[in-house]
Design a protein around this motif. Sequence first.
Motif, PDB file in Angstrom:
ATOM      1  N   UNK A   1       9.795 -32.643 -15.770  1.00  0.00           N
ATOM      2  CA  UNK A   1      10.412 -31.456 -15.168  1.00  0.00           C
ATOM      3  C   UNK A   1      11.701 -31.795 -14.428  1.00  0.00           C
ATOM      4  N   UNK A   2      11.723 -32.943 -13.770  1.00  0.00           N
ATOM      5  CA  UNK A   2      12.914 -33.310 -12.999  1.00  0.00           C
ATOM      6  C   UNK A   2      14.116 -33.591 -13.893  1.00  0.00           C
ATOM      7  N   UNK A   3      13.878 -33.807 -15.185  1.00  0.00           N
ATOM      8  CA  UNK A   3      14.974 -34.117 -16.105  1.00  0.00           C
ATOM      9  C   UNK A   3      15.530 -32.875 -16.790  1.00  0.00           C
ATOM     10  N   UNK A   4      14.919 -31.701 -16.545  1.00  0.00           N
ATOM     11  CA  UNK A   4      15.393 -30.475 -17.190  1.00  0.00           C
ATOM     12  C   UNK A   4      16.832 -30.168 -16.794  1.00  0.00           C
ATOM     13  N   UNK A   5      17.193 -30.476 -15.551  1.00  0.00           N
ATOM     14  CA  UNK A   5      18.544 -30.144 -15.067  1.00  0.00           C
ATOM     15  C   UNK A   5      19.636 -30.807 -15.903  1.00  0.00           C
ATOM     16  N   UNK A   6      19.309 -31.926 -16.544  1.00  0.00           N
ATOM     17  CA  UNK A   6      20.322 -32.631 -17.339  1.00  0.00           C
ATOM     18  C   UNK A   6      20.713 -31.862 -18.593  1.00  0.00           C
ATOM     19  N   UNK A   7      19.868 -30.917 -19.023  1.00  0.00           N
ATOM     20  CA  UNK A   7      20.180 -30.161 -20.231  1.00  0.00           C
ATOM     21  C   UNK A   7      21.460 -29.348 -20.037  1.00  0.00           C
ATOM     22  N   UNK A   8      21.748 -28.960 -18.811  1.00  0.00           N
ATOM     23  CA  UNK A   8      22.973 -28.205 -18.537  1.00  0.00           C
ATOM     24  C   UNK A   8      24.213 -29.091 -18.532  1.00  0.00           C
ATOM     25  N   UNK A   9      24.021 -30.415 -18.524  1.00  0.00           N
ATOM     26  CA  UNK A   9      25.145 -31.354 -18.501  1.00  0.00           C
ATOM     27  C   UNK A   9      25.711 -31.481 -19.915  1.00  0.00           C
ATOM     28  N   UNK A  10      26.990 -31.192 -20.073  1.00  0.00           N
ATOM     29  CA  UNK A  10      27.613 -31.239 -21.395  1.00  0.00           C
ATOM     30  C   UNK A  10      27.639 -32.644 -21.976  1.00  0.00           C
ATOM     31  N   UNK A  11      27.410 -33.649 -21.145  1.00  0.00           N
ATOM     32  CA  UNK A  11      27.408 -35.030 -21.643  1.00  0.00           C
ATOM     33  C   UNK A  11      26.093 -35.393 -22.331  1.00  0.00           C
ATOM     34  N   UNK A  12      25.067 -34.572 -22.157  1.00  0.00           N
ATOM     35  CA  UNK A  12      23.796 -34.778 -22.861  1.00  0.00           C
ATOM     36  C   UNK A  12      23.879 -34.014 -24.174  1.00  0.00           C
ATOM     37  N   UNK A  13      24.175 -34.730 -25.231  1.00  0.00           N
ATOM     38  CA  UNK A  13      24.469 -34.108 -26.527  1.00  0.00           C
ATOM     39  C   UNK A  13      23.338 -34.428 -27.503  1.00  0.00           C
ATOM     40  N   UNK A  14      22.625 -33.408 -28.003  1.00  0.00           N
ATOM     41  CA  UNK A  14      21.556 -33.675 -28.979  1.00  0.00           C
ATOM     42  C   UNK A  14      22.123 -34.153 -30.320  1.00  0.00           C
TER      43      UNK A  14
END
Length: 724
Positions: A40-53
């Motif tokens: 759950x604490x890592x969900x916030x990173x999804x909003x970071x544009x640097x986390x690219x699937x």
Amino acid sequence: MPERFYGVRHHGPGSARAVVAALDEQRPDILLVEGPPEADALVKWVADERLVPPVALLGYAADDPRHAAYWPFAVFSPEWQAIRWAAAHGIPVRFFDLPYAYRLGADDEPAERPERPADPIADLAAAAGYDDPERWWEDVVEHRGAPAFEAIAEAMAAIRAESAEDPTDLVREAYMRGVLREVRRTHANPAVVCGAWHVPALTAKVTAAHDTALLKGRRKTKVTFTWVPWTYGRLASWQGYGAGVRSPGWYHHLFTTPDEVVTRWLVAAAGVLRDEGVPTSSAHVIEAVRLAEALATLRGRPLAGLAELTEATRAVLCEGDELRVDLIGRQLVVSERLGTVPDDMPAVPLARDLAAQQRSLRLKAEALERALDLDLRRDLDLGRSRLLHRLRLLGVAWGEPADTYRGKGTFRESWRLRWVPEFAISLVEAGGYGTTVVTAAAAKVAEQARAAESLADVTPLVEACLLADLPEAYPAVLHALDTRAALDADVAHLMGAVPPLARTLRYGDVRGSDVAGLRTVTTGLVARICVGLPAAVTSLADEAAQPLRDHVDAVHAALAMLDDSSLRERWLEALDGLAGSDRVHPLIAGRVTRLLYDADRLDAGETRRRMGLVLTAGTPPSDAAQWVEGFLAGGGLLLVHDTALLSLVDEWLAGVATDSFTDVLPLLRRTFGTFAEPERRSIGERVRGGAVAAEPAPFALDHERAASVLPTLATLLGREIHHG
């Protein structure tokens, strides 16, 4: 019920679009997503544009990283798009699957799971008359404009009613229902995104007491989570990922291409072929589009799918060439797209150190294999080489040495680089050895040296210390080497240790490594080999003679690399003693004679005399053939230029008795089969012509001209050359 359930196919682009549209309509006040709650604490990173699937959540046991699991996400994954929607609208997100800590701590998992559909979509496709589940899913979901959540939930309920219950699913769903009860007390409008298979169980009326009983007694294990890069190749179902899809590249195209799906796909396919030098024109693309759309119309499909596009590609763009079809399949249909994560993502210190070195050395992690040629005289390339060698020692084989990788020990190395997601867990496992790549590699090598049980286990570590530049590991390795060498009386083992030690001594200065401590150990090994070699080559069986001959060759070549005339002289004296003994195996005797001849310890006349003594009627033909094999191993140029030696071999062979010839022939065929084709042709022409020419005039060396190339040669070798 106040909440709304969106049953999806994991990694379905149609589901992803439908989920986003449904969330826009519902406007929930909380989003529940199938996934591990510890993340759950890592969900916030999804909003970071640097986390690219594509990326994946990596979870592992804190005290044993070998126990690990991944939760992959692609840009077209419904869960990813739902979380992105929630982040953009400020809606809280919770993962609500059974905690991974419970799964690791479970000790009551059944040995065999009951039968249930491995892929419910396959059952639905079969019921609709489709033989391809992916094709059915494309028709009813991916190419539809409206969501079909209620219909899919009903279909799943029908399948589950006819299927045996899976105990693992029952426990997971009991936990999910518990989270739902908790959320309902604080939120009035929750949205649930999960696999369609679970929707019937989550909407069923089940008491809290029932669920509590299922979860009772489960132990937790301490786990750690982070985001790691993933690839579409790993997402594909044929890689063994249960919720995967066969064509992630195609699904990426479907999700990211708003219009002209067919045309854009075939244009991309033509680009792949053009990059490989295959002439593919605009006319090819136009005809392929027409064929794909015609096939879709004939088959009653709403839009040309991957099956039609593949058939059109095969017929028009590839002209029936399956290799070209496979190429497009790898690069487009599956794709090796590699995701990225931010540099400041929570990770083990070792992974952060590697990321920093990748940036400083300008080495980008890529999923597609690429070649890398290094010039070790350049500081940048030397650093790259050391990093790749250190990672290999840690079990992270990002780089694999190419066939031409080391050659004879030049300034160049060739590598094949390919990054795979599993390296993330390998870095976690290696993190126990140190917080940086260099300290972890040194610690692991030192541990291996202390645990080594034989000399053969230690000698590769010596060269590893050189290649990876690990001076901190040298004391432990040298101590283990000295100890194992003193205890090992097998001459073959001692000989096997010399080549890596010689390479380390010879090329340590190229890499700027301090290898002075190895010289004493190497000198002692060679001394013991020279003393023990006569006994080792006496009364040998034929099966043991071949590997020992290879050891003799390897030691001879290794000592030739060293600037140590006394060590080489001692070795040649030992060979002198072997060549004159009649107790030495003929294969070894022939080889030793050739080495002494090449080293100018025997002149041409003496060499012919010794060969003549062997190739007589009194020597068994098989022994003579083995002597010839040993003497001529490695090339037949000597017979081309020395007609007297050729005459001796020719006369001996012509005199071999008929009943012995069949025994001799395999040995001779093995010997002459190693010669280069021009050498065999020249020997054959000389024998056929009966030419036994006189000895050629001695070659006159122009010393002044030879000396003129020495400065250039010294520059290439990186060392001073003395000449008289």
